[in-house]
Write an enzyme that holds these catalytic residues in place. Sequence first.
Site, PDB file in Angstrom:
ATOM      1  N   ASP A  33       0.852  -1.199   0.000  1.00 31.32           N
ATOM      2  CA  ASP A  33       0.000   0.000   0.000  1.00 31.32           C
ATOM      3  C   ASP A  33       0.884   1.244   0.000  1.00 31.32           C
ATOM      4  OD1 ASP A  33      -3.234   0.479   1.054  1.00 31.32           O
ATOM      5  OD2 ASP A  33      -1.845   2.172   0.983  1.00 31.32           O
ATOM      6  N   ALA A  79      -5.964  -2.119  -4.486  1.00 33.77           N
ATOM      7  CA  ALA A  79      -5.438  -0.741  -4.538  1.00 33.77           C
ATOM      8  C   ALA A  79      -6.025   0.017  -5.715  1.00 33.77           C
ATOM      9  CB  ALA A  79      -3.916  -0.774  -4.644  1.00 33.77           C
ATOM     10  N   SER A  82     -10.078   5.778  -5.596  1.00 34.85           N
ATOM     11  CA  SER A  82     -11.432   5.227  -5.518  1.00 34.85           C
ATOM     12  C   SER A  82     -12.565   6.254  -5.471  1.00 34.85           C
ATOM     13  CB  SER A  82     -11.539   4.335  -4.274  1.00 34.85           C
ATOM     14  OG  SER A  82     -11.489   5.148  -3.101  1.00 34.85           O
ATOM     15  N   THR A 121     -15.767  -2.667  -9.569  1.00 36.92           N
ATOM     16  CA  THR A 121     -16.976  -1.989  -9.116  1.00 36.92           C
ATOM     17  C   THR A 121     -18.115  -2.148 -10.118  1.00 36.92           C
ATOM     18  OG1 THR A 121     -17.883   0.225  -8.772  1.00 36.92           O
ATOM     19  CG2 THR A 121     -15.940   0.094 -10.151  1.00 36.92           C
ATOM     20  N   ASP A 122     -19.342  -2.009  -9.615  1.00 36.97           N
ATOM     21  CA  ASP A 122     -20.496  -2.029 -10.527  1.00 36.97           C
ATOM     22  C   ASP A 122     -20.552  -0.782 -11.407  1.00 36.97           C
ATOM     23  OD1 ASP A 122     -21.213  -0.218  -8.555  1.00 36.97           O
ATOM     24  OD2 ASP A 122     -23.106  -1.200  -8.023  1.00 36.97           O
ATOM     25  N   GLU A 123     -19.765   0.244 -11.055  1.00 34.38           N
ATOM     26  CA  GLU A 123     -19.829   1.493 -11.829  1.00 34.38           C
ATOM     27  C   GLU A 123     -19.327   1.326 -13.258  1.00 34.38           C
ATOM     28  OE1 GLU A 123     -18.405   5.043 -10.045  1.00 34.38           O
ATOM     29  OE2 GLU A 123     -18.976   4.412  -8.038  1.00 34.38           O
ATOM     30  N   TYR A 148     -13.058   8.057 -12.820  1.00 35.15           N
ATOM     31  CA  TYR A 148     -12.824   6.911 -11.932  1.00 35.15           C
ATOM     32  C   TYR A 148     -13.335   5.615 -12.562  1.00 35.15           C
ATOM     33  CZ  TYR A 148     -14.029   3.430  -8.394  1.00 35.15           C
ATOM     34  OH  TYR A 148     -14.204   2.251  -7.725  1.00 35.15           O
ATOM     35  N   LYS A 152     -11.467   2.097 -13.934  1.00 36.21           N
ATOM     36  CA  LYS A 152     -11.751   0.757 -13.395  1.00 36.21           C
ATOM     37  C   LYS A 152     -12.190  -0.169 -14.538  1.00 36.21           C
ATOM     38  CE  LYS A 152     -11.662  -0.596  -9.767  1.00 36.21           C
ATOM     39  NZ  LYS A 152     -10.551  -1.168  -8.936  1.00 36.21           N
ATOM     40  N   PRO A 190     -19.863   7.795   5.812  1.00 31.48           N
ATOM     41  CA  PRO A 190     -19.058   8.337   6.917  1.00 31.48           C
ATOM     42  C   PRO A 190     -19.026   9.861   6.959  1.00 31.48           C
ATOM     43  CG  PRO A 190     -17.716   6.975   5.446  1.00 31.48           C
ATOM     44  CD  PRO A 190     -19.103   6.892   4.937  1.00 31.48           C
ATOM     45  N   ARG A 191     -19.128  10.498   5.786  1.00 32.03           N
ATOM     46  CA  ARG A 191     -19.140  11.967   5.809  1.00 32.03           C
ATOM     47  C   ARG A 191     -20.341  12.483   6.596  1.00 32.03           C
ATOM     48  NH1 ARG A 191     -20.133  16.646   1.199  1.00 32.03           N
ATOM     49  NH2 ARG A 191     -19.302  18.313   2.506  1.00 32.03           N
TER      50      ARG A 191
HETATM   51  P1  NAD Z   1      -9.790   3.370  -0.598  1.00 27.98           P
HETATM   52  O1  NAD Z   1      -9.562   4.633  -1.349  1.00 27.98           O
HETATM   53  O2  NAD Z   1     -10.358   3.419   0.771  1.00 27.98           O
HETATM   54  O3  NAD Z   1      -8.414   2.557  -0.493  1.00 27.98           O
HETATM   55  C1  NAD Z   1      -7.508   2.460  -1.538  1.00 27.98           C
HETATM   56  C2  NAD Z   1      -6.163   2.008  -0.974  1.00 27.98           C
HETATM   57  O4  NAD Z   1      -5.242   1.855  -2.072  1.00 27.98           O
HETATM   58  C3  NAD Z   1      -5.519   3.005  -0.002  1.00 27.98           C
HETATM   59  O5  NAD Z   1      -5.022   2.338   1.122  1.00 27.98           O
HETATM   60  C4  NAD Z   1      -4.398   3.643  -0.820  1.00 27.98           C
HETATM   61  O6  NAD Z   1      -3.308   4.075  -0.024  1.00 27.98           O
HETATM   62  C5  NAD Z   1      -4.017   2.491  -1.737  1.00 27.98           C
HETATM   63  N1  NAD Z   1      -3.366   2.949  -2.969  1.00 27.98           N
HETATM   64  C6  NAD Z   1      -3.815   3.931  -3.814  1.00 27.98           C
HETATM   65  N2  NAD Z   1      -2.936   4.076  -4.835  1.00 27.98           N
HETATM   66  C7  NAD Z   1      -1.954   3.157  -4.650  1.00 27.98           C
HETATM   67  C8  NAD Z   1      -0.780   2.816  -5.383  1.00 27.98           C
HETATM   68  N3  NAD Z   1      -0.452   3.444  -6.516  1.00 27.98           N
HETATM   69  N4  NAD Z   1      -0.007   1.820  -4.902  1.00 27.98           N
HETATM   70  C9  NAD Z   1      -0.327   1.164  -3.746  1.00 27.98           C
HETATM   71  N5  NAD Z   1      -1.410   1.472  -3.015  1.00 27.98           N
HETATM   72  C10 NAD Z   1      -2.214   2.447  -3.460  1.00 27.98           C
HETATM   73  O7  NAD Z   1     -10.673   2.469  -1.572  1.00 27.98           O
HETATM   74  P2  NAD Z   1     -11.784   1.381  -1.212  1.00 27.98           P
HETATM   75  O8  NAD Z   1     -13.100   2.033  -1.137  1.00 27.98           O
HETATM   76  O9  NAD Z   1     -11.305   0.517  -0.115  1.00 27.98           O
HETATM   77  O10 NAD Z   1     -11.773   0.531  -2.586  1.00 27.98           O
HETATM   78  C11 NAD Z   1     -10.909  -0.597  -2.721  1.00 27.98           C
HETATM   79  C12 NAD Z   1     -11.191  -1.264  -4.043  1.00 27.98           C
HETATM   80  O11 NAD Z   1     -12.542  -1.671  -4.120  1.00 27.98           O
HETATM   81  C13 NAD Z   1     -10.977  -0.352  -5.251  1.00 27.98           C
HETATM   82  O12 NAD Z   1     -10.383  -1.102  -6.284  1.00 27.98           O
HETATM   83  C14 NAD Z   1     -12.378   0.087  -5.625  1.00 27.98           C
HETATM   84  O13 NAD Z   1     -12.461   0.390  -7.003  1.00 27.98           O
HETATM   85  C15 NAD Z   1     -13.165  -1.154  -5.277  1.00 27.98           C
HETATM   86  N6  NAD Z   1     -14.584  -0.950  -4.953  1.00 27.98           N
HETATM   87  C16 NAD Z   1     -14.937  -0.047  -3.999  1.00 27.98           C
HETATM   88  C17 NAD Z   1     -16.283   0.098  -3.649  1.00 27.98           C
HETATM   89  C18 NAD Z   1     -16.727   1.047  -2.559  1.00 27.98           C
HETATM   90  O14 NAD Z   1     -17.918   1.155  -2.314  1.00 27.98           O
HETATM   91  N7  NAD Z   1     -15.848   1.749  -1.874  1.00 27.98           N
HETATM   92  C19 NAD Z   1     -17.241  -0.677  -4.305  1.00 27.98           C
HETATM   93  C20 NAD Z   1     -16.832  -1.584  -5.289  1.00 27.98           C
HETATM   94  C21 NAD Z   1     -15.500  -1.716  -5.586  1.00 27.98           C
HETATM   95  O1  TDX Z   2     -21.533  14.381   0.524  1.00 23.42           O
HETATM   96  C1  TDX Z   2     -22.027  13.611  -0.311  1.00 23.42           C
HETATM   97  N1  TDX Z   2     -23.349  13.734  -0.622  1.00 23.42           N
HETATM   98  C2  TDX Z   2     -23.981  12.927  -1.523  1.00 23.42           C
HETATM   99  O2  TDX Z   2     -25.190  13.089  -1.772  1.00 23.42           O
HETATM  100  C3  TDX Z   2     -21.259  12.562  -0.957  1.00 23.42           C
HETATM  101  C4  TDX Z   2     -19.796  12.392  -0.635  1.00 23.42           C
HETATM  102  C5  TDX Z   2     -21.918  11.735  -1.842  1.00 23.42           C
HETATM  103  N2  TDX Z   2     -23.223  11.915  -2.133  1.00 23.42           N
HETATM  104  C6  TDX Z   2     -23.905  10.975  -3.056  1.00 23.42           C
HETATM  105  C7  TDX Z   2     -23.203  10.667  -4.347  1.00 23.42           C
HETATM  106  C8  TDX Z   2     -23.613   9.221  -4.624  1.00 23.42           C
HETATM  107  O3  TDX Z   2     -24.882   9.205  -5.266  1.00 23.42           O
HETATM  108  O4  TDX Z   2     -23.962   9.720  -2.346  1.00 23.42           O
HETATM  109  C9  TDX Z   2     -23.789   8.619  -3.240  1.00 23.42           C
HETATM  110  C10 TDX Z   2     -22.563   7.807  -2.788  1.00 23.42           C
HETATM  111  O5  TDX Z   2     -21.412   8.604  -3.008  1.00 23.42           O
HETATM  112  P1  TDX Z   2     -19.923   8.053  -2.759  1.00 23.42           P
HETATM  113  O6  TDX Z   2     -19.798   7.593  -1.346  1.00 23.42           O
HETATM  114  O7  TDX Z   2     -18.968   9.076  -3.262  1.00 23.42           O
HETATM  115  O8  TDX Z   2     -19.918   6.722  -3.638  1.00 23.42           O
HETATM  116  P2  TDX Z   2     -20.104   6.436  -5.217  1.00 23.42           P
HETATM  117  O9  TDX Z   2     -19.778   7.612  -6.040  1.00 23.42           O
HETATM  118  O10 TDX Z   2     -21.450   5.802  -5.378  1.00 23.42           O
HETATM  119  O11 TDX Z   2     -18.943   5.342  -5.436  1.00 23.42           O
HETATM  120  C11 TDX Z   2     -18.686   4.324  -4.431  1.00 23.42           C
HETATM  121  O12 TDX Z   2     -19.228   3.089  -4.814  1.00 23.42           O
HETATM  122  C12 TDX Z   2     -18.655   2.441  -5.916  1.00 23.42           C
HETATM  123  C13 TDX Z   2     -17.188   4.175  -4.193  1.00 23.42           C
HETATM  124  O13 TDX Z   2     -16.639   5.416  -3.795  1.00 23.42           O
HETATM  125  C14 TDX Z   2     -16.502   3.635  -5.413  1.00 23.42           C
HETATM  126  O14 TDX Z   2     -15.130   3.410  -5.132  1.00 23.42           O
HETATM  127  C15 TDX Z   2     -17.150   2.338  -5.793  1.00 23.42           C
HETATM  128  O15 TDX Z   2     -16.616   1.905  -7.013  1.00 23.42           O
END
Ligand code: NAD
Ligand code: TDX
Length: 332
Positions: A33, A79, A82, A121-123, A148, A152, A190-191
């Site tokens: 990481d 990684a 995201s 991701t589903d995106e 983004y 992906k 979380p925000r």
């Molecule tokens: P995150 O941003 O919380 O974590 C990403 C991690 O990758 C961090 O620890 C960061 O330091 C590390 N990283 C970034 N660039 C790097 C690099 N060049 N080399 C090494 N490490 C690096 O992301 P997340 O939400 O945990 O997402 C993890 C994975 O899951 C991603 O591939 C994302 O596309 C996928 N995903 C996320 C969601 C979601 O809802 N968050 C949903 C579906 C898929």
């Molecule tokens: O302050 C906010 N208010 C708000 O209405 C933020 C930060 C987001 N939103 C909305 C945007 C989206 O419709 O909430 C929804 C969720 O937003 P995010 O948490 O930014 O997620 P999203 O854009 O849906 O993408 C997430 O899910 C798919 C992850 O961040 C991606 O990494 C994953 O691929």
Amino acid sequence: MESLLVTGGAGFIGSNFVHFLMEKTGVRVTVLDKLTYAGNRESLKGVPEDRLELVVGDIADAALVDRLTERTDAVVHYAAESHNDNSLQDPRPFLETNIIGTYTLLEAARRHGKRFHHISTDEVYGDLELDDPGRFTEDTPYNPSSPYSSTKAGSDLLVRAWVRSFGLQATISNCSNNYGPYQHVEKFIPRQITNVIDGVRPKLYGAGQNVRDWIHADDHSSAVWAILNKGEIGQTYLIGADGERNNKDVVELILTGMGQPAEAYDQVIDRAGHDLRYAIDSTKLRNELGWQPEYSHFEQGLSDTIAWYRDNEAWWRPLKAATETKYAEQGQ
Ligand code: NAD
Ligand code: TDX
């Protein structure tokens, strides 16, 4: 499988996966990481030292990646850059990490003949209309909207090409929106929880009608573990837990769950190109690999998550001010 290389294991979903492995399996883990703004070594606190090594480095560093890949049984690749909002401000790191980083890992796995699992991701499928009865399946055409999601999608296609052209032993999973502990405060749930703790009104983009399909990070982990062990090489599996909710409903649940009036939120500028709705049909994963989510009630998982952020202020507090300054500059 005795050892795994987990990229991005100090991020949100990667660290939850490491904790899952420690509790449910006997594998040893190397986390690679870069510890970007999104990575946090505190998220791995409590993991037994004899089962975890954290290597701070870049997945695009070919020599480092080669060395770590050679000595592991399999690579699980989390990684990524995201966050959609960040990709709209500055796309370059998304190309560097999500495309070049994935390419670097694929080449190492190919050289050393290692099993590879790609987290996506589903995106990549774009979005659905709000009134569309359908959901994404493994056969839905790729149609990503944001910088983004397009990177992906590109990384998924690289994995498919390495399977077909070079016989790489790889699988792919595309999961819906995750929630749970250790998620960065830039993300929606979380925000809003940490805003309410701070006495600040939650911020809803636009009218809040956009729908996301929520899954607890633990359920994502158990699905990835099932695919690693039982998945068919070359296959893609969609991961989802039937958790569709619109953003307004989620904000209202957070507010009422934290003792505030349901309407105590602000509407702010909408996200550019904001995807309307994501929804996953996970029939293939359930039928072929026998996977099932444990969190069947989003409300229960959300309430556990609110409790986690209340109890772990020391984890998120250092990230909060800079995140909100950035959003304020964007009018969000
Ligand atoms: P995150 O941003 O919380 O974590 C990403 C991690 O990758 C961090 O620890 C960061 O330091 C590390 N990283 C970034 N660039 C790097 C690099 N060049 N080399 C090494 N490490 C690096 O992301 P997340 O939400 O945990 O997402 C993890 C994975 O899951 C991603 O591939 C994302 O596309 C996928 N995903 C996320 C969601 C979601 O809802 N968050 C949903 C579906 C898929
Ligand atoms: O302050 C906010 N208010 C708000 O209405 C933020 C930060 C987001 N939103 C909305 C945007 C989206 O419709 O909430 C929804 C969720 O937003 P995010 O948490 O930014 O997620 P999203 O854009 O849906 O993408 C997430 O899910 C798919 C992850 O961040 C991606 O990494 C994953 O691929």
